[in-house]
Design a protein around this motif. Structure first.
Motif, PDB file in Angstrom:
ATOM      1  N   LEU A 647     103.575 -15.970  56.524  1.00 50.72           N
ATOM      2  CA  LEU A 647     105.258 -15.406  56.003  1.00 50.72           C
ATOM      3  C   LEU A 647     105.763 -16.790  56.271  1.00 50.72           C
ATOM      4  CD1 LEU A 647     106.825 -15.127  58.926  1.00 50.72           C
ATOM      5  CD2 LEU A 647     105.622 -13.164  58.961  1.00 50.72           C
ATOM      6  N   ALA A 648     107.444 -16.586  55.500  1.00 51.81           N
ATOM      7  CA  ALA A 648     108.220 -18.018  56.169  1.00 51.81           C
ATOM      8  C   ALA A 648     109.122 -17.710  56.909  1.00 51.81           C
ATOM      9  CB  ALA A 648     108.550 -18.862  54.794  1.00 51.81           C
ATOM     10  N   ARG A 649     109.821 -17.756  57.694  1.00 53.92           N
ATOM     11  CA  ARG A 649     111.572 -17.306  58.309  1.00 53.92           C
ATOM     12  C   ARG A 649     112.439 -18.557  58.750  1.00 53.92           C
ATOM     13  NH1 ARG A 649     110.541 -16.712  65.338  1.00 53.92           N
ATOM     14  NH2 ARG A 649     110.253 -18.845  64.895  1.00 53.92           N
ATOM     15  N   MET A 650     113.140 -17.905  57.757  1.00 51.72           N
ATOM     16  CA  MET A 650     113.935 -18.259  58.033  1.00 51.72           C
ATOM     17  C   MET A 650     115.436 -18.102  58.822  1.00 51.72           C
ATOM     18  SD  MET A 650     115.256 -20.345  54.382  1.00 51.72           S
ATOM     19  CE  MET A 650     115.343 -18.519  53.614  1.00 51.72           C
ATOM     20  N   ALA A 652     116.747 -15.327  60.417  1.00 50.88           N
ATOM     21  CA  ALA A 652     116.757 -14.121  60.774  1.00 50.88           C
ATOM     22  C   ALA A 652     115.898 -13.207  59.810  1.00 50.88           C
ATOM     23  CB  ALA A 652     117.425 -12.863  61.203  1.00 50.88           C
ATOM     24  N   ASP A 653     115.513 -14.223  58.649  1.00 51.33           N
ATOM     25  CA  ASP A 653     114.979 -13.581  57.097  1.00 51.33           C
ATOM     26  C   ASP A 653     113.520 -13.849  56.910  1.00 51.33           C
ATOM     27  OD1 ASP A 653     114.791 -13.060  54.639  1.00 51.33           O
ATOM     28  OD2 ASP A 653     115.634 -14.269  53.825  1.00 51.33           O
ATOM     29  N   ARG A 654     112.270 -13.057  56.842  1.00 52.15           N
ATOM     30  CA  ARG A 654     110.917 -12.749  57.014  1.00 52.15           C
ATOM     31  C   ARG A 654     110.748 -12.859  55.036  1.00 52.15           C
ATOM     32  NH1 ARG A 654     112.730 -13.676  61.485  1.00 52.15           N
ATOM     33  NH2 ARG A 654     111.453 -12.934  63.098  1.00 52.15           N
ATOM     34  N   ARG A 655     109.945 -13.700  54.731  1.00 57.51           N
ATOM     35  CA  ARG A 655     109.768 -13.739  53.635  1.00 57.51           C
ATOM     36  C   ARG A 655     107.773 -13.557  53.515  1.00 57.51           C
ATOM     37  NH1 ARG A 655     113.296 -14.758  49.511  1.00 57.51           N
ATOM     38  NH2 ARG A 655     115.374 -14.270  50.387  1.00 57.51           N
ATOM     39  N   LEU A 676     113.636 -23.633  58.199  1.00 56.01           N
ATOM     40  CA  LEU A 676     111.822 -23.003  57.478  1.00 56.01           C
ATOM     41  C   LEU A 676     110.864 -22.072  58.135  1.00 56.01           C
ATOM     42  CD1 LEU A 676     112.298 -22.273  53.674  1.00 56.01           C
ATOM     43  CD2 LEU A 676     109.899 -21.511  54.429  1.00 56.01           C
ATOM     44  N   GLU A 677     110.014 -22.142  59.183  1.00 58.76           N
ATOM     45  CA  GLU A 677     109.106 -21.963  59.093  1.00 58.76           C
ATOM     46  C   GLU A 677     108.037 -21.471  58.470  1.00 58.76           C
ATOM     47  OE1 GLU A 677     110.813 -22.299  64.274  1.00 58.76           O
ATOM     48  OE2 GLU A 677     111.033 -20.760  62.865  1.00 58.76           O
ATOM     49  N   GLY A 690     102.142 -20.428  65.531  1.00 55.57           N
ATOM     50  CA  GLY A 690     103.354 -21.036  63.864  1.00 55.57           C
ATOM     51  C   GLY A 690     102.604 -22.488  63.681  1.00 55.57           C
ATOM     52  N   TRP A 693     106.744 -26.767  59.426  1.00 57.68           N
ATOM     53  CA  TRP A 693     108.006 -26.428  59.152  1.00 57.68           C
ATOM     54  C   TRP A 693     108.666 -27.471  58.469  1.00 57.68           C
ATOM     55  CZ3 TRP A 693     106.549 -28.694  64.518  1.00 57.68           C
ATOM     56  CH2 TRP A 693     107.762 -29.198  65.165  1.00 57.68           C
TER      57      TRP A 693
END
Length: 697
Positions: A647-650, A652-655, A676-677, A690, A693
């Motif tokens: 998943l990608a994290r920006m 609070a957003d998780r994709r 973006l991680e 992790g 990023w």
């Protein structure tokens, strides 16, 4: 007279001489074992109330002594332990100087040589021994004039078991150093062989020489003077190749001898009392020893040899004491009259190499070195071969002559190779030899010092290297600092070999790596070894300039290290590694380069990575840069071997990333400003780790 003056501590050197065999003894003397520990302990144990008077002391000493030799020894040990040499009395010639009697020495517990001899005579006679005081002259080094008033001295002869023996309590008690008496018991001056004592003591009456034929004053004054430490160390005067004290020479002096090889020795040269540096040498091979010097010009010089010795304690006239560390003591000295001199460069080239004793014993095969002289003259590069018989790790540094800071990355130890024992000395013929190539490139004309260091290869990587030997190198041309670095191979650290990496798999072999903007380095490492890298020399706020990733294999992994310096200049690239058995989080240096970049501007930053990225063999296919444009659509493609999901994290957003074939995960996203991680669940684990990023700006 003054007791034997202690030589000053100077530069270490290897010298020794054989056991004192063949010296004539007093006629009729019996061989008596020198196990005097019991009688010494008895003499030192007598309490003060047992030594209130000389008769009471003699009675107490007699009580614990068996036979004439023990009586003579007990008196010698008590006097040397309780009477301090009176430096002040000698200097001022006061009333005590003119009262060198037994009673004065006993009452004051300090005196000069006449008082020592008088007290010893009184004690021995009260103990029933036949004893006499000998008066004459003594000298403390080969350059003293032995027949001036200050040379007057007194010592004793005592009859033991029918034979006369020589005793000097003054010199047995210690020596003077910096106008203080240094108390150091020296048993050598009890029953000293006449032929040995006769080198420093010359009696007024020739009968007390106990040598046949007796020597005259001229012979006494002309001979080289071995001090007691020479004989105490087991050396013999008869083995010296030069026995004259004053020697005419051309531009060089050398003396050879044989003896015990475990002593560490030193040599120094003086002119008008001032040390002359870098002109002396010594060499020891087993029991064969040699030492010498090269003179800088015509004139008179003083050449001294020293041997290691334990520390002594300095005692003042008021009996107060302080420790005095004396690592070396003088053993021999010569006065040299030089007709001419030679340059330092020529002197160094002619001197033999001076290896450190510890490492000569630890496995260096000096006779198999390609260059066994202390110096060499080259246009711009020195190439040497170093041979060992044991497993040593070596290091080398180049210094400007007389400098304390090494010249960075201009000396190199090449990869060791095992060769047949034909390269080793005959005494090591059955052992295999490990050969190292030692190279140094000189940046400019001038003088340099090339130092070799070593430690046991099995020692911890944090263990320090110890000095082994030094070459003096004269460059006639020089190569320029950058060209000098370009000629040498990269700097390899012990962990490179320890982790099983092969130098042949490294795509960059030279130490200096010239690049335009961005360049890539590749190497192969065994499976389980993790690789990292860092670029030093950039400002702390500079972008990430190194990118490391791998392509896993069955037994090894191909590692790719991309480098993009932030601006033009010279930087240091260090590659690090961790083995499967090393503690997590620990990294050891593997290899180091200097990177010379001609980039006009920064190429941007690489993505940041966490340890799991290298561990699982992840690979970012796109984007290859860590800088993203915020608000612009971006496709991410990341290959993550063994991942269940990603998943990608920006913020609070998780994709979630979509999994495609062969562990490829993809995502198209419009990044917001910020970080973006990328995370992944690896090898069936429930937690997300992790990987890498990016930053959107």
């Amino acid at each position: 007279m003054k007791p034997r003056t202690m030589m000053r501590l100077l530069f270490p050197i290897l010298l020794a001489v054989s056991a004192a065999a063949g010296v004539k003894t007093v006629k009729g003397a019996k061989a008596v074992p020198l196990d005097d520990g019991r009688i010494d302990a008895w003499a030192l144990s007598i309490p003060d109330q047992g030594a209130l008077t000389i008769p009471a002391l003699a009675a107490a000493l007699n009580q614990g002594s068996r036979g004439e030799r023990e009586k003579a020894r007990a008196a010698f040990r008590w006097v040397t332990a309780h009477i301090a040499y009176d430096v002040e009395t000698l200097r001022t010639k006061n009333k005590d100087y003119h009262d060198q009697t037994a009673s004065n020495a006993f009452a004051r517990r300090r005196q000069v040589c006449g008082g020592y001899a008088a007290l010893y005579l009184d004690l021995c006679r009260r103990m029933g021994l036949t004893v006499e005081t000998i008066r004459g002259w003594a000298r403390t080094d080969s350059t003293n004039q032995p027949f001036n008033p200050d040379g007057l001295h007194a010592w004793n002869a005592v009859r033991i078991d029918g034979a006369w023996q020589l005793v000097d309590c003054t010199w047995g008690a210690g020596s003077t150093q910096s106008n203080r008496f240094a108390a150091r018991f020296n048993p050598y001056y009890f029953c000293t062989p006449p032929a040995q004592l006769g080198l420093s003591h010359f009696p007024e009456d020739a009968k007390w020489q106990f040598v046949d034929p007796p020597q005259d004053r001229e012979r006494f004054a002309s001979r080289v003077l071995p001090l007691s430490h020479f004989f105490e160390s087991g050396f013999a005067i008869g083995s010296l190749s030069e026995s004259r004290a004053r020697v005419p020479v051309d531009e060089a002096f050398q003396v050879a001898f044989t003896g015990r090889g475990e002593r560490s020795l030193s040599a120094s040269l003086f002119k008008d009392g001032v040390p002359v540096s870098n002109r002396c040498w010594v060499r020891s091979q087993g029991s064969n020893h040699a030492a010498g010097c090269y003179l800088p010009g015509p004139g008179r010089y003083h050449f001294q040899l020293f041997s290691e010795a334990p520390p002594v304690v300095a005692v003042s006239s008021d009996r107060s004491s302080s420790p005095v560390e004396v690592a070396y003591r003088g053993i021999l000295s010569w006065s040299l009259e030089a007709k001419r001199g030679i340059s330092l460069a020529e002197a160094k080239v002619r001197m033999p190499l001076e290896p450190d004793r510890r490492f000569a014993r630890g496995g260096f095969l000096w006779a198999a070195f390609s260059h066994t002289n202390a110096g060499l003259i080259v246009p711009s590069e020195a190439s040497l071969r170093v041979v060992t018989s044991s497993n040593l790790a070596l290091s080398a540094f180049l210094y400007p002559a007389g400098g304390s800071a090494p010249l960075s990355n201009l000396a190199q130890i090449g990869r060791p190779t095992n060769e047949n024992a034909r390269q080793a000395p005959k005494r090591k013929a059955a052992a295999a030899a490990t050969v190292y190539d030692l190279r140094a490139v000189l940046p400019a004309p001038g003088s340099y010092q090339l130092n070799l260091y070593a430690k046991d290869a099995g020692a911890p990587e944090t263990a320090s290297y110890q000095f082994a030997c030094q070459w003096w190198v004269q460059a006639t041309e020089g190569a320029g600092i950058q060209d000098a670095k370009a000629r040498l191979p990269a700097t390899f650290y012990p962990a490179f070999e320890r982790l099983g990496l092969r130098r042949e798999s490294l795509s960059q072999a030279g130490r200096l790596w010239r690049i335009e903007g961005e360049a890539t380095l590749t190497l192969t490492a065994p499976d389980g070894v993790l690789i990292s890298a860092g670029l030093e020399g950039a400002a702390p706020q500079a972008p990430r300039t190194v990118w490391v990733e791998r392509e896993p294999g069955k037994k090894s992994a191909g590692w790719r290290i991309a480098v993009a310096p932030p601006q033009a200049g010279t930087f240091t690239l260090t590659v690090y590694g961790r083995g499967p058995r090393d503690a997590e989080g620990t990294l050891a240096g593997l290899v180091q380069f200097e990177v010379e970049s001609k980039a006009e501007k920064a190429l941007g930053r690489y993505p940041g990575t966490w340890p799991a990225y290298q561990r699982c063999g992840a690979k970012v296919i796109e984007p290859r840069r860590g800088d993203l444009e915020a608000g612009k659509s971006q496709v991410f493609k990341v290959r993550i071997p063994g991942a269940d999901r990603a998943l990608a994290r920006m913020g609070a957003d998780r994709r979630p990333l979509l999994e495609e074939a062969d562990g490829l995960f993809t995502l198209e996203i419009v990044p917001e400003k910020g970080k973006l991680e990328i995370f992944a669940s690896l090898d069936g684990g429930s937690q997300m780790e992790g990987l890498c990023w990016f930053e959107a700006r």
